[in-house]
Design a protein around this motif. Sequence first.
Motif, short mmCIF file in Angstrom:
data_model
loop_
_atom_site.label_atom_id
_atom_site.label_comp_id
_atom_site.label_asym_id
_atom_site.label_seq_id
_atom_site.Cartn_x
_atom_site.Cartn_y
_atom_site.Cartn_z
N GLU A 15 -27.85 -0.96 -18.46
CA GLU A 15 -27.66 -2.17 -17.99
C GLU A 15 -28.32 -3.39 -18.70
N VAL A 16 -27.55 -4.26 -19.05
CA VAL A 16 -28.21 -5.37 -20.13
C VAL A 16 -27.78 -6.60 -19.15
N ASP A 17 -28.79 -7.69 -19.23
CA ASP A 17 -28.48 -8.91 -18.91
C ASP A 17 -28.16 -9.99 -19.90
N THR A 18 -27.14 -10.68 -19.70
CA THR A 18 -26.62 -11.60 -20.68
C THR A 18 -26.23 -13.10 -19.90
N MET A 28 -29.97 -12.68 -29.48
CA MET A 28 -28.62 -13.36 -29.01
C MET A 28 -28.07 -12.66 -27.87
N ARG A 29 -27.66 -13.53 -26.94
CA ARG A 29 -27.07 -13.08 -25.52
C ARG A 29 -25.67 -13.52 -25.40
N LEU A 30 -24.65 -12.74 -24.95
CA LEU A 30 -23.32 -13.11 -24.74
C LEU A 30 -23.50 -14.04 -23.89
N VAL A 31 -22.56 -15.24 -23.90
CA VAL A 31 -22.50 -16.43 -23.21
C VAL A 31 -21.29 -16.38 -22.29
N SER A 32 -20.25 -15.82 -22.67
CA SER A 32 -18.77 -15.77 -22.03
C SER A 32 -18.02 -14.90 -22.71
N THR A 33 -17.10 -14.16 -21.78
CA THR A 33 -16.13 -13.27 -22.29
C THR A 33 -14.75 -13.90 -22.48
N THR A 34 -14.63 -15.48 -22.20
CA THR A 34 -13.53 -16.03 -22.14
C THR A 34 -13.43 -16.68 -23.53
N LEU A 35 -12.23 -16.50 -24.14
CA LEU A 35 -11.99 -17.19 -25.60
C LEU A 35 -11.37 -18.74 -25.24
N LYS A 36 -12.45 -19.36 -26.50
CA LYS A 36 -11.97 -20.90 -26.45
C LYS A 36 -11.07 -21.19 -27.41
N LYS A 37 -10.22 -22.17 -27.45
CA LYS A 37 -9.55 -22.60 -28.65
C LYS A 37 -10.34 -23.31 -29.57
N ALA A 38 -10.26 -23.04 -31.04
CA ALA A 38 -10.92 -23.47 -32.03
C ALA A 38 -10.65 -24.91 -32.08
N GLU A 39 -11.73 -25.95 -32.43
CA GLU A 39 -11.75 -27.09 -32.37
C GLU A 39 -11.52 -27.56 -33.94
N ALA A 99 -20.75 -3.49 -25.30
CA ALA A 99 -20.05 -3.36 -24.05
C ALA A 99 -18.82 -2.87 -23.96
N PRO A 100 -18.17 -1.83 -23.28
CA PRO A 100 -16.61 -1.55 -23.40
C PRO A 100 -15.83 -2.81 -23.13
N GLY A 101 -14.74 -2.95 -24.05
CA GLY A 101 -13.99 -4.04 -23.56
C GLY A 101 -14.31 -5.53 -23.87
N VAL A 102 -15.64 -5.43 -24.52
CA VAL A 102 -16.24 -7.02 -24.55
C VAL A 102 -16.79 -6.97 -26.09
N GLY A 103 -17.42 -6.00 -26.39
CA GLY A 103 -18.05 -6.10 -27.74
C GLY A 103 -19.57 -6.48 -27.77
N ILE A 104 -20.07 -7.04 -28.70
CA ILE A 104 -21.61 -7.21 -28.49
C ILE A 104 -21.83 -7.99 -27.38
N ALA A 105 -23.00 -7.39 -26.56
CA ALA A 105 -23.33 -8.29 -25.26
C ALA A 105 -24.58 -8.86 -25.57
#
Length: 108
Positions: A31-34, A97-108, A62-68
């Motif tokens: 288990e890893v904290d992010t 580095m720690r994962l902040v979100s698993t939600t994709l954001k639209k590029a600006e 992390a499975p289904g996530v990538g680098i956590a």
Amino acid sequence: GTQFKWEGHGFVPDGTSRDAKMDSIVQKNQEVDTDAGRMMATPILSTISWATGRAAQTTWWAPGVGIARYRQEVVAVRDVMVKGKPVKQQAVAVSTMRLVSTTLKKAE
């Protein structure tokens, strides 16, 4: 765990392109904290060495996530001139580095 090796020429953590070697081992899931919460991930511990330094890094996948999470410690040595004479200077850097979100954001 499973081990793998790499040898070749490429960019190393001190920002140069050199011949290098890397040894890696896949460790047991943990288990890893992010910043996105706690999750199960598979850590891969790698040690890298090149002529002027070495690094140790762990990448948690992390499975289904990538680098956590990712952590790297680098030690590099370079020659600098002090009062007209070459002196070896050692530098140490730690990056995390720690994962902040698993939600994709639209590029600006």
